[in-house]
Design a protein around this motif. Structure first.
Motif, PDB file in Angstrom:
ATOM      1  N   GLU A 112      45.890  50.573  36.149  1.00 31.99           N
ATOM      2  CA  GLU A 112      45.335  50.283  37.467  1.00 31.99           C
ATOM      3  C   GLU A 112      46.348  50.466  38.597  1.00 31.99           C
ATOM      4  N   SER A 491      37.125  46.852  45.549  1.00 32.54           N
ATOM      5  CA  SER A 491      36.262  47.449  44.540  1.00 32.54           C
ATOM      6  C   SER A 491      35.124  48.158  45.271  1.00 32.54           C
ATOM      7  N   PRO A 495      33.577  52.165  39.239  1.00 33.31           N
ATOM      8  CA  PRO A 495      34.724  52.921  38.740  1.00 33.31           C
ATOM      9  C   PRO A 495      35.778  53.223  39.798  1.00 33.31           C
ATOM     10  N   LEU A 496      35.587  52.812  41.059  1.00 33.33           N
ATOM     11  CA  LEU A 496      36.450  53.257  42.149  1.00 33.33           C
ATOM     12  C   LEU A 496      37.103  52.063  42.846  1.00 33.33           C
ATOM     13  N   LYS A 497      38.448  52.066  42.894  1.00 34.75           N
ATOM     14  CA  LYS A 497      39.214  51.002  43.541  1.00 34.75           C
ATOM     15  C   LYS A 497      40.121  51.618  44.599  1.00 34.75           C
ATOM     16  N   LEU A 532      44.281  55.210  45.668  1.00 35.98           N
ATOM     17  CA  LEU A 532      42.880  55.299  45.244  1.00 35.98           C
ATOM     18  C   LEU A 532      42.861  55.542  43.742  1.00 35.98           C
ATOM     19  N   TYR A 534      40.382  55.952  40.291  1.00 34.21           N
ATOM     20  CA  TYR A 534      39.035  56.213  39.782  1.00 34.21           C
ATOM     21  C   TYR A 534      39.045  56.104  38.264  1.00 34.21           C
ATOM     22  N   ASP A 535      38.239  55.195  37.732  1.00 32.86           N
ATOM     23  CA  ASP A 535      38.140  55.023  36.289  1.00 32.86           C
ATOM     24  C   ASP A 535      37.196  56.077  35.730  1.00 32.86           C
ATOM     25  N   ILE A 536      37.762  57.073  35.077  1.00 37.12           N
ATOM     26  CA  ILE A 536      36.950  58.148  34.507  1.00 37.12           C
ATOM     27  C   ILE A 536      36.077  57.610  33.387  1.00 37.12           C
ATOM     28  N   SER A 541      42.021  56.954  33.762  1.00 31.57           N
ATOM     29  CA  SER A 541      41.838  56.772  35.197  1.00 31.57           C
ATOM     30  C   SER A 541      42.690  57.797  35.927  1.00 31.57           C
ATOM     31  N   TYR A 543      44.413  58.789  39.867  1.00 32.09           N
ATOM     32  CA  TYR A 543      44.824  58.101  41.081  1.00 32.09           C
ATOM     33  C   TYR A 543      45.520  59.058  42.038  1.00 32.09           C
TER      34      TYR A 543
END
Length: 766
Positions: A112, A491, A495-497, A532, A534-536, A541, A543
Motif C-alpha cells: 500500500e 479511499s 481498488p483505488l487509494k 495514487l 490501484y489494487d489490480i 497493486s 502506484y
C-alpha cells in the motif's frame, strides 16, 4: 497496531504440532472464509476465555499411536479484543514486515506504500551478522557505499548522498554525513529493523536529498521475561559479545524495561588497525491506563578505533603506472585515532482513543562528540625504489579535528480514520521542531615531513606531530528547523487509494567559519507529496508518486568556507508491487526520475579554508533508473532477499554524476531450514555484485583518476540448534577471497576491502 475483534461464531482448530511455538496455535475459520492464524498470545486468551469450554479430554489430543494430531472443536461465540503490531519483526523469523509508516507516517503494508521500501528485519540481521548500520546498508537494494578509509563511509541512493536519518521515525543528524563519520559504525543490536525508503522524503523530514531515508526502529520491552546473549569470535582475533534482557517490573507487565549491551574488540586485516566499539541501550515503558503509554530511553555508542587510516595508499607511480599493494598495508601510526561518541535520550507518550485515533508526542536529544588525529600518504613514489625525490615520492600528511554537537527535537502527531461520502479514510497531522548546535575545531591538512616514505616497506614510522601547539580553525553552526505536516489516504473506490500531503517548513542557519560567516533563513517552504495506488487484484497493486525536494546543503561549503544555498527539485516514481502468501513475501519494481537544481558537486582542485573538499551548486542535475526488490518467505522455512538497482545520473552539462559509485548493484541472500530430522540445521548464502566505478582525472579530489572493475562477493552461513535455547552459527564473508578496491582515485590513493573472513557465534535465547 490495528485492533481486531472476533464476534461471529467460529469453528476452531487446535494445532498441537506447531514447530515454531511452545504454545498451541489456534486457527479461526467461519463459513465461507479462509483460515486465519491467531498468534499464541491470542490463542491462549481464547482458551482461557472459554472458562473450561474445552473438556479435559481435548486438552491433549492424541491419536491411537500417541502422536499429536489436529481435531476440530465447535465452541460458543467468543469475543476477543486486542492489538497486534504487525510492523515488529523480532521473533517472527521473517525477512519482511506487515506494515511500515516510514514513508508517510500512515501505517501501511509495503503493497500500500507508493514508494520503494526495503526492510532489513531482525532475523536477517542475525542471519548475516549485520552488526553495524554500514553492513546493513551494504546489503540493501539500491544503496551504494563509498568508503574513503577505515572510519569514513558515505552512503548513496539513486546517485545522491543519503542525509536523511531517523530514529523511530524522528529525523536527526548523526555525525558528519558528508565526511562519512557517524552512522556507519552504529551498532544494530538495539534495533528491531532498519527501514529504507528510497526517493524523496520531504513529507517527514522537511529537508533532504532525493536519495533515501534510513529509519532505525528500536526494540521495545516485552510483557513477559525474555533474555538473549551471544558470544562471537572470528578472523583477526575479533571478539563480540551481546546481552539483551527484557522484563516486566510489575506482576501484570504494566511497567516493563529492556536493556541491551554490546562489546566488540579485536584486530583487522589492516596492519595496526584495532577497531573497538561499546554500546548500551535502556528503555522503560509504562501503561498509565489501558490506552496511554509512556516510555523513557537512552542509548550510548562509544567507537574508539586505534590505528585509524586517513585515505589509502598512493595509487600512481611517478612513471604513470599504477601501484598494487597487499590488502593489509597500512601507513596509519599507533597514535592515529578517530573516536566518536553518540548519545541519545528520548521520551514518548502515546494515547489511543476509542474512535481509532492515536496521539503521539516524542522528545529527543542527540549528542555527538568526536576527536581525531590522523596521518596519511599522498604523492607519486618512484616505481623502482618506492621512494623518490621532491616533489616526487610519497609524503606523510597529517590533520587533527575535534568537535561536538547537540540536537533537540520535538514531534507531536495525531492519526486515525474518518468517514467521508460513505467511505472510510485515514489522516495524519503533526508538527515538529528541532534545534542543532555544533562546534568544530580543525587543524587543516599539512605536510608532516619532507622525507619521502618507502611505499614498499611503509617506513620510516612517523612520530605524532605537536598538534597541541598548532592553531585551529573554529567552526560554529546553529540550525533551527520547524514544520507542520499532514497526509491523508482517501479511499476513492474499492481498488483505488489516493495519498496526498504536504509540509510547510521553516529553516534557519547561522554559521561562522574562521573569519567568514553566513546567515540563511527560509520560511513556509512547501513540500508536496502525492501517491495514487490501484489494487489490480488481491495480489498486485500499481502506484505512482510525486515528491517535492527542498535540501539545505549545510554540510557543503564553497572555497570561501560558506555553506551552499538549498537545492530544490522534484522526484517522480511509478511501480508495481505484489504481496504473496498472505503478505509473507513482498515484491516490487519501481521506475524513478529525479530533477534537482543547485545540487552540491565537488569543485575540482578547490578546498575550503580548513582544507576540506570545496563544493559548488550545479543546476540541471538529473537521475533516473529502475529497482527490483524481493523480501520474505518463499516457503515454510525458506527466507529470501533479492534486489537489483540501476540508475543513470548526470549534471546540467551532461557529465556523469558521482562516477565513484557503481551504476548497477545486485543482492541475493537466502536461508533454508532443513525439514524432518535435519530441522535443527539452517543453511544459507548469498552474493553481492556491482558494476565498475571510477574517478575521472581532474575531478573532485582526483588528479589522475582510477577505476575498479565489476566484482561479486559471496557469503555463506550455517546455523545449528543445539537445544531449543542454544545454537551456534558460522558466517563466511568474501568466501572466494576476492580482491577489490573500496575506493580508487580519491586523492590519487587506493584502499582495499576485507579478504575472506569467518565469524563463529554462540547464541542463547530464553
Amino acid at each position: 497496531m490495528p485492533d481486531f475483534t472476533i464476534t461471529e461464531k467460529p469453528r476452531w482448530s487446535l494445532d498441537m504440532c506447531s514447530q515454531h511455538s511452545a504454545v498451541p496455535r489456534l486457527y479461526g475459520q467461519s463459513e465461507g472464509t479462509t483460515r486465519t492464524v491467531l498468534g499464541p498470545a491470542v490463542a491462549v486468551a481464547v482458551l482461557i476465555g472459554t472458562q473450561g469450554a474445552f473438556a479435559a479430554e481435548s486438552a491433549q489430543i492424541q491419536n491411537k499411536s500417541g502422536e499429536a494430531s489436529q481435531e476440530e472443536i465447535v465452541l460458543p461465540v467468543i469475543t476477543v479484543a486486542g492489538r497486534m503490531d504487525t510492523a515488529i519483526t523480532e521473533g517472527t523469523d521473517s525477512y519482511t514486515t506487515g506494515e511500515t509508516a516510514a514513508a508517510t507516517r500512515l501505517s501501511l503494508s509495503l503493497e500500500e506504500t507508493p514508494q520503494a521500501v526495503t526492510v532489513i528485519t531482525r532475523q536477517r540481521m542475525d542471519d548475516q551478522q549485520l552488526n553495524s548500520v554500514q553492513s546493513v546498508l551494504d546489503n540493501t537494494t539500491g544503496v551504494a557505499s563509498y568508503q574513503s578509509d577505515s572510519e569514513r563511509t558515505s552512503f548513496y541512493s539513486r546517485g545522491f548522498l543519503i542525509n536523511n536519518i531517523q530514529y523511530d521515525g524522528i529525523p536527526t543528524v548523526v555525525g558528519d554525513i558528508v565526511n562519512g563519520s557517524g552512522i556507519g559504525s552504529v551498532d544494530t543490536a538495539f534495533y528491531d529493523r532498519v527501514e529504507v525508503v528510497r526517493g524523496g522524503s520531504g513529507l517527514l523530514t522537511g529537508t533532504g536529498n532525493p536519495s533515501a531515508a534510513i529509519n532505525l526502529v528500536r526494540k521495545r520491552p516485552t510483557r513477559d521475561f525474555s533474555a538473549a546473549a551471544s558470544l562471537g569470535a572470528g578472523s583477526w582475533n575479533t571478539y563480540r559479545s551481546m546481552g539483551d534482557i527484557s522484563t516486566p517490573l510489575t506482576e501484570d507487565g504494566r511497567i516493563r524495561t529492556r536493556l541491551v549491551g554490546t562489546y566488540q574488540d579485536g584486530h583487522s586485516y589492516l596492519d595496526g588497525y584495532k577497531p573497538e566499539r561499546k554500546s548500551f541501550y535502556g528503555i522503560i515503558e509504562a501503561d498509565l491506563t489501558s490506552d496511554t503509554m509512556v516510555s523513557l530511553g537512552y542509548d550510548y555508542q562509544d567507537i574508539t578505533p586505534q590505528g585509524s587510516t586517513w585515505g589509502g595508499l598512493p595509487l600512481w607511480f611517478s612513471d604513470g603506472t599504477q601501484a598494487e599493494y597487499s590488502r593489509s598495508k597500512n601507513y596509519a601510526q599507533d597514535w592515529s585515532y578517530w573516536d566518536n561518541t553518540l548519545k541519545t535520550a528520548f521520551a514518548e507518550i502515546e494515547h489511543r482513543f476509542d474512535n481509532g485515533w492515536k496521539l503521539r508526542a516524542v522528545a529527543n536529544q542527540y549528542r555527538t562528540d568526536f576527536d581525531a588525529e590522523l596521518l596519511g600518504l599522498v604523492g607519486q613514489p618512484d616505481r623502482a625504489t618506492g621512494l623518490g625525490f621532491f616533489p616526487s615520492g610519497a609524503y606523510p600528511v597529517a590533520l587533527a579535528s575535534e568537535g561536538h554537537s547537540r540536537q533537540n527535537t520535538f514531534d507531536v502527531m495525531a492519526s486515525g480514520p474518518f468517514e467521508l461520502l460513505g467511505r472510510q479514510h485515514d489522516l495524519v497531522v503533526g508538527a515538529t521542531s528541532s534545534r542543532r548546535t555544533a562546534s568544530q575545531d580543525d587543524i587543516a591538512p599539512f605536510y608532516a615531513g619532507l622525507v619521502p616514505v618507502n611505499v614498499y616497506e611503509l617506513s620510516p614510522a612517523f612520530p605524532r606531530p605537536d598538534f597541541d601547539a598548532m592553531a585551529r580553525i573554529p567552526t560554529r553552526t546553529r540550525i533551527k528547523q520547524s514544520g507542520v505536516y499532514s497526509a491523508a489516504r482517501f479511499s476513492l473506490a474499492e481498488p483505488l487509494k489516493l495519498i496526498v500531503g504536504g509540509r510547510f517548513s521553516n529553516y534557519e542557519i547561522d554559521d561562522v567559519t574562521g573569519s567568514s560567516s553566513l546567515h540563511y533563513k527560509k520560511s513556509s517552504e512547501f513540500t508536496p507529496y502525492a501517491g495514487l495506488i490501484y489494487d489490480i487484484d488481491k495480489t498486485y497493486s500499481a502506484y505512482v508518486s510525486y515528491t517535492g525536494i527542498f535540501n539545505p546543503q549545510t554540510d557543503y561549503r564553497d572555497s570561501r568556507g560558506n555553506v551552499l544555498t538549498p537545492a530544490k527539485g522534484k522526484s517522480t516514481e511509478i511501480g508495481l508491487k505484489g504481496a504473496y502468501m498472505d503478505g509473507r513475501l513482498n515484491a516490487s519494481v519501481a521506475l524513478f526520475e529525479t530533477r534537482l537544481d543547485n545540487a552540491a558537486q565537488m569543485a575540482a582542485g578547490s578546498y575550503t579554508p580548513s582544507g576540506a573538499q570545496a563544493y559548488q551548486g550545479v543546476d540541471g542535475t538529473k537521475s533516473r533508473g529502475i529497482e527490483l526488490d524481493l523480501q520474505g518467505e518463499v516457503a515454510r522455512g525458506w527466507n529470501i532477499y533479492a534486489g537489483v538497482a540501476h540508475f543513470t545520473a548526470q549534471d546540467g552539462d551532461g557529465v556523469r554524476l558521482n562516477s565513484q559509485l557503481p551504476r548497477t548493484t545486485a543482492q541475493l541472500f537466502t536461508t533454508y531450514q532443513l525439514p524432518g530430522d535435519w530441522r535443527k540445521l539452517t543453511l544459507g548464502g548469498g552474493v553481492k555484485w556491482q558494476s565498475r566505478f571510477y574517478k575521472a582525472p581532474n575531478t573532485g579530489t582526483s588528479s589522475l583518476g582510477g577505476e575498479q572493475s565489476s566484482y561479486a562477493l559471496v557469503s555463506l552461513m550455517g546455523r545449528y540448534a543445539i537445544t531449543k535455547q542454544t545454537g551456534v552459527a558460522v558466517n563466511v564473508n568474501n568466501a572466494f577471497d576476492k580482491k577489490y578496491a573500496l575506493q580508487k582515485g580519491d586523492f590519487d590513493t587506493v584502499g582495499y576491502g576485507a579478504p575472506r573472513n569467518v565469524m563463529v557465534t554462540l547464541n542463547y535465547k530464553y
